[in-house]
Design a protein around this motif. Sequence first.
Motif, PDB file in Angstrom:
ATOM      1  N   LYS A  67      21.625   0.265   7.514  1.00 43.03           N
ATOM      2  CA  LYS A  67      22.324  -0.595   6.771  1.00 43.03           C
ATOM      3  C   LYS A  67      23.684   0.073   7.040  1.00 43.03           C
ATOM      4  O   LYS A  67      24.061   1.020   7.135  1.00 43.03           O
ATOM      5  N   TYR A  87      20.386   5.446  14.429  1.00 39.87           N
ATOM      6  CA  TYR A  87      19.154   5.022  15.047  1.00 39.87           C
ATOM      7  C   TYR A  87      18.271   6.244  15.321  1.00 39.87           C
ATOM      8  O   TYR A  87      17.093   6.464  15.141  1.00 39.87           O
ATOM      9  N   GLN A  90      15.334   9.772   6.744  1.00 36.38           N
ATOM     10  CA  GLN A  90      14.887   8.574   5.916  1.00 36.38           C
ATOM     11  C   GLN A  90      16.229   7.641   5.394  1.00 36.38           C
ATOM     12  O   GLN A  90      16.337   6.793   5.466  1.00 36.38           O
ATOM     13  N   GLU A  91      17.046   8.498   4.691  1.00 37.25           N
ATOM     14  CA  GLU A  91      18.232   7.860   4.061  1.00 37.25           C
ATOM     15  C   GLU A  91      19.547   7.935   4.883  1.00 37.25           C
ATOM     16  O   GLU A  91      20.129   8.843   4.804  1.00 37.25           O
ATOM     17  N   MET A 129       8.464   4.025  10.509  1.00 36.77           N
ATOM     18  CA  MET A 129      10.034   4.073  10.195  1.00 36.77           C
ATOM     19  C   MET A 129      10.733   3.656  11.589  1.00 36.77           C
ATOM     20  O   MET A 129      11.948   3.471  11.487  1.00 36.77           O
ATOM     21  N   LYS A 130      10.176   3.749  12.745  1.00 37.60           N
ATOM     22  CA  LYS A 130      10.963   3.723  13.913  1.00 37.60           C
ATOM     23  C   LYS A 130      11.631   2.395  14.078  1.00 37.60           C
ATOM     24  O   LYS A 130      12.597   2.267  14.960  1.00 37.60           O
ATOM     25  N   ASP A 131      11.254   1.453  13.391  1.00 40.07           N
ATOM     26  CA  ASP A 131      11.823  -0.094  13.492  1.00 40.07           C
ATOM     27  C   ASP A 131      12.550  -0.242  12.502  1.00 40.07           C
ATOM     28  O   ASP A 131      12.979  -1.485  12.243  1.00 40.07           O
ATOM     29  N   GLN A 132      12.958   0.839  11.713  1.00 38.10           N
ATOM     30  CA  GLN A 132      13.863   0.276  10.428  1.00 38.10           C
ATOM     31  C   GLN A 132      15.145   0.000  10.945  1.00 38.10           C
ATOM     32  O   GLN A 132      15.851   0.599  11.715  1.00 38.10           O
ATOM     33  N   GLU A 133      15.685  -0.870  10.084  1.00 41.77           N
ATOM     34  CA  GLU A 133      17.214  -1.478  10.365  1.00 41.77           C
ATOM     35  C   GLU A 133      18.044  -0.458   9.651  1.00 41.77           C
ATOM     36  O   GLU A 133      17.700   0.312   8.722  1.00 41.77           O
ATOM     37  N   ILE A 170      16.983   8.166  12.476  1.00 42.01           N
ATOM     38  CA  ILE A 170      15.598   7.614  11.993  1.00 42.01           C
ATOM     39  C   ILE A 170      14.481   7.691  12.971  1.00 42.01           C
ATOM     40  O   ILE A 170      13.374   7.945  12.200  1.00 42.01           O
TER      41      ILE A 170
END
Length: 127
Positions: free
Chosen positions: A7, A79, A87-88, A1-5, A82
């Motif tokens: 939105k 960030y 999560q959301e 999850m650490k590299d999640q962009e 996250i």
Amino acid sequence: MKDQEIKNICPTTTSKLENEGALLVDVRENEELEELSFDVQNLLHVPLSEFEDRYTEIPLDQSLVMVCRSGARSLKTAYYLINQGYQEVKNLEGGIIKWAEKGFPVKGSLAQVKSASSDCCSSTDCC
């Protein structure tokens, strides 16, 4: 999850999500809220200067929209969350300035906030 962009979303989507139960997390400092604030039900204020100490007040199990004046500080905190396992998490692009310009509910004066920011971005080299 650490590299999640993260939105980035517009005021219309933000309003829709807030009406559906998403929590807006405003990371602006106290004095900024006195000038202009969001007029919504699902709002939590956690100033950026206290964020690392207080982020655990933000529910893990709720959809979140991070908000600030223009969208930069809130993106950083999105960030951060996250990386803490949230999560959301979304970010209001353009912050409360864009929110107010689009006619969504606020308390206070947009003109005061915009004039206070004119020093920063008065040159064409900025941002």
